[in-house]
Scaffold this motif. Structure first.
Motif, PDB file in Angstrom:
ATOM      1  N   ALA A  20       0.843  -1.159   0.000  1.00  0.00           N
ATOM      2  CA  ALA A  20       0.000   0.000   0.000  1.00  0.00           C
ATOM      3  C   ALA A  20       0.896   1.232   0.000  1.00  0.00           C
ATOM      4  N   PRO A  21       1.204   1.743  -1.379  1.00  0.00           N
ATOM      5  CA  PRO A  21       2.165   2.833  -1.448  1.00  0.00           C
ATOM      6  C   PRO A  21       1.849   3.976  -0.497  1.00  0.00           C
ATOM      7  N   SER A  22       2.905   4.596   0.034  1.00  0.00           N
ATOM      8  CA  SER A  22       2.707   5.724   0.940  1.00  0.00           C
ATOM      9  C   SER A  22       2.319   6.967   0.169  1.00  0.00           C
ATOM     10  N   VAL A  23       1.745   7.951   0.847  1.00  0.00           N
ATOM     11  CA  VAL A  23       1.397   9.209   0.212  1.00  0.00           C
ATOM     12  C   VAL A  23       2.677   9.989  -0.054  1.00  0.00           C
ATOM     13  N   VAL A  24       2.890  10.385  -1.309  1.00  0.00           N
ATOM     14  CA  VAL A  24       4.154  11.005  -1.690  1.00  0.00           C
ATOM     15  C   VAL A  24       3.911  12.156  -2.643  1.00  0.00           C
ATOM     16  N   LEU A  25       4.935  13.004  -2.743  1.00  0.00           N
ATOM     17  CA  LEU A  25       4.949  14.032  -3.762  1.00  0.00           C
ATOM     18  C   LEU A  25       5.675  13.484  -4.975  1.00  0.00           C
ATOM     19  N   ALA A  26       5.702  14.240  -6.072  1.00  0.00           N
ATOM     20  CA  ALA A  26       6.289  13.757  -7.311  1.00  0.00           C
ATOM     21  C   ALA A  26       7.761  13.436  -7.167  1.00  0.00           C
ATOM     22  N   ASP A  27       8.466  14.155  -6.334  1.00  0.00           N
ATOM     23  CA  ASP A  27       9.913  14.013  -6.213  1.00  0.00           C
ATOM     24  C   ASP A  27      10.307  13.531  -4.827  1.00  0.00           C
ATOM     25  N   SER A 111      21.384  -7.938   3.196  1.00  0.00           N
ATOM     26  CA  SER A 111      20.005  -7.514   3.473  1.00  0.00           C
ATOM     27  C   SER A 111      19.714  -7.299   4.948  1.00  0.00           C
ATOM     28  N   ASP A 112      20.640  -7.695   5.825  1.00  0.00           N
ATOM     29  CA  ASP A 112      20.425  -7.510   7.271  1.00  0.00           C
ATOM     30  C   ASP A 112      21.080  -6.222   7.764  1.00  0.00           C
ATOM     31  N   ASN A 113      21.105  -5.201   6.904  1.00  0.00           N
ATOM     32  CA  ASN A 113      21.811  -3.956   7.231  1.00  0.00           C
ATOM     33  C   ASN A 113      20.929  -2.899   7.885  1.00  0.00           C
ATOM     34  N   GLY A 114      19.690  -3.232   8.171  1.00  0.00           N
ATOM     35  CA  GLY A 114      18.799  -2.283   8.835  1.00  0.00           C
ATOM     36  C   GLY A 114      18.001  -1.396   7.891  1.00  0.00           C
ATOM     37  N   LEU A 115      18.267  -1.493   6.576  1.00  0.00           N
ATOM     38  CA  LEU A 115      17.512  -0.721   5.585  1.00  0.00           C
ATOM     39  C   LEU A 115      16.371  -1.559   5.052  1.00  0.00           C
ATOM     40  N   ASN A 116      15.203  -0.947   4.909  1.00  0.00           N
ATOM     41  CA  ASN A 116      14.009  -1.659   4.456  1.00  0.00           C
ATOM     42  C   ASN A 116      13.703  -1.375   2.993  1.00  0.00           C
ATOM     43  N   ASN A 117      13.013  -2.313   2.381  1.00  0.00           N
ATOM     44  CA  ASN A 117      12.557  -2.153   1.006  1.00  0.00           C
ATOM     45  C   ASN A 117      11.319  -1.260   0.980  1.00  0.00           C
ATOM     46  N   ASP A 118      11.550   0.025   1.220  1.00  0.00           N
ATOM     47  CA  ASP A 118      10.482   1.023   1.198  1.00  0.00           C
ATOM     48  C   ASP A 118      10.457   1.724  -0.153  1.00  0.00           C
ATOM     49  N   ARG A 119       9.380   2.447  -0.399  1.00  0.00           N
ATOM     50  CA  ARG A 119       9.260   3.190  -1.650  1.00  0.00           C
ATOM     51  C   ARG A 119      10.502   4.062  -1.871  1.00  0.00           C
ATOM     52  N   ALA A 120      10.996   4.059  -3.088  1.00  0.00           N
ATOM     53  CA  ALA A 120      12.120   4.871  -3.557  1.00  0.00           C
ATOM     54  C   ALA A 120      13.485   4.270  -3.238  1.00  0.00           C
ATOM     55  N   ILE A 139      14.011  -0.716  -8.238  1.00  0.00           N
ATOM     56  CA  ILE A 139      13.559   0.431  -7.456  1.00  0.00           C
ATOM     57  C   ILE A 139      12.161   0.113  -6.945  1.00  0.00           C
ATOM     58  N   ASN A 140      11.984   0.185  -5.646  1.00  0.00           N
ATOM     59  CA  ASN A 140      10.681  -0.105  -5.045  1.00  0.00           C
ATOM     60  C   ASN A 140       9.699   1.027  -5.332  1.00  0.00           C
ATOM     61  N   LEU A 141       8.533   0.661  -5.828  1.00  0.00           N
ATOM     62  CA  LEU A 141       7.474   1.635  -6.105  1.00  0.00           C
ATOM     63  C   LEU A 141       6.564   1.857  -4.913  1.00  0.00           C
ATOM     64  N   SER A 142       6.639   0.949  -3.949  1.00  0.00           N
ATOM     65  CA  SER A 142       5.861   1.072  -2.720  1.00  0.00           C
ATOM     66  C   SER A 142       6.650   0.389  -1.611  1.00  0.00           C
TER      67      SER A 142
END
Length: 202
Positions: A20-27, A111-120, A139-142
């Motif tokens: 469920a993509p987050s609410v984002v601006l164009a950039d 992949s265990d570096n603490g960074l998540n597969n979040d949008r962008a 590139i993750n879209l959501s």
């Protein structure tokens, strides 16, 4: 759940079938870990520029792997060969003629570096073998939690994030897709080309 399982399997198949993509601006940007010392890469595509902050501190092996491919001009003339709206756009392995490019040896999974597969965010594509990533990235879209590392499984290593140009990424995500080259589905029907990639701050 059915929507998530299909794309997840497709990332695994990227190197298997043809290796469920987050609410984002164009950039927008997730800004999970960006700091002023992150190397910056610009991908010049035929749809516009995508600016990327590479997290060397969090994913040193993966980051250096990506930056070396950029320095070597490896990504110049490659395509985004897989587009799945609401999930990912994937590239970094094929020419416009769908010739697969020869890569260096695979790298270890971070992949265990603490960074998540979040949008962008950018992550490495791989096979079922966690330590099989080479040049392909997505590139993750959501926000895609199923791609993160779990207690008993490796995830997909996040190593960078888009800081400018998510409007370009979203435009790519809207291109018509279908069958092309070795892919039966999800391939853009008009080439989406990385014309060049360069390190603009190191």
């Amino acid at each position: 759940m059915r929507h998530r399982l299909r794309p997840f399997a497709l990332i695994l198949l990227a190197a298997v079938t043809v290796a469920a993509p987050s609410v984002v601006l164009a950039d927008d940007t997730t800004s999970q870990s960006k700091n002023k010392e992150d190397p910056m890469v610009v991908m010049h595509t035929n749809r516009g520029d995508i600016e990327i902050a590479v997290h060397e501190d969090k994913a040193p092996v993966t980051a250096e792997n990506f930056l070396k491919y950029v320095r070597d001009g490896f990504y110049d003339g490659t395509i985004f060969h897989r587009v799945i709206p609401g999930f990912v756009i994937q590239g970094g392995g094929f020419t416009k003629d769908y010739d697969r490019k020869k890569t260096r040896d695979p790298i270890e999974n971070e992949s265990d570096n603490g960074l998540n597969n979040d949008r962008a965010t950018l992550s490495m594509a791989r096979t079922n073998d966690p330590d099989s990533a080479t040049s392909q990235f997505f590139i993750n879209l959501s926000d895609n939690p199923p791609l993160n590392a779990g207690r008993d499984r490796a995830g997909y290593a996040v190593f960078a994030e888009v800081t400018s140009g998510m409007d370009v990424v979203d435009e790519i995500a809207d291109v018509p897709t279908g069958s092309a080259g070795p892919f039966r589905q999800d391939a853009p029907q008009q080439p989406v080309v990385i014309e060049s990639a360069e390190i603009v701050a190191d």
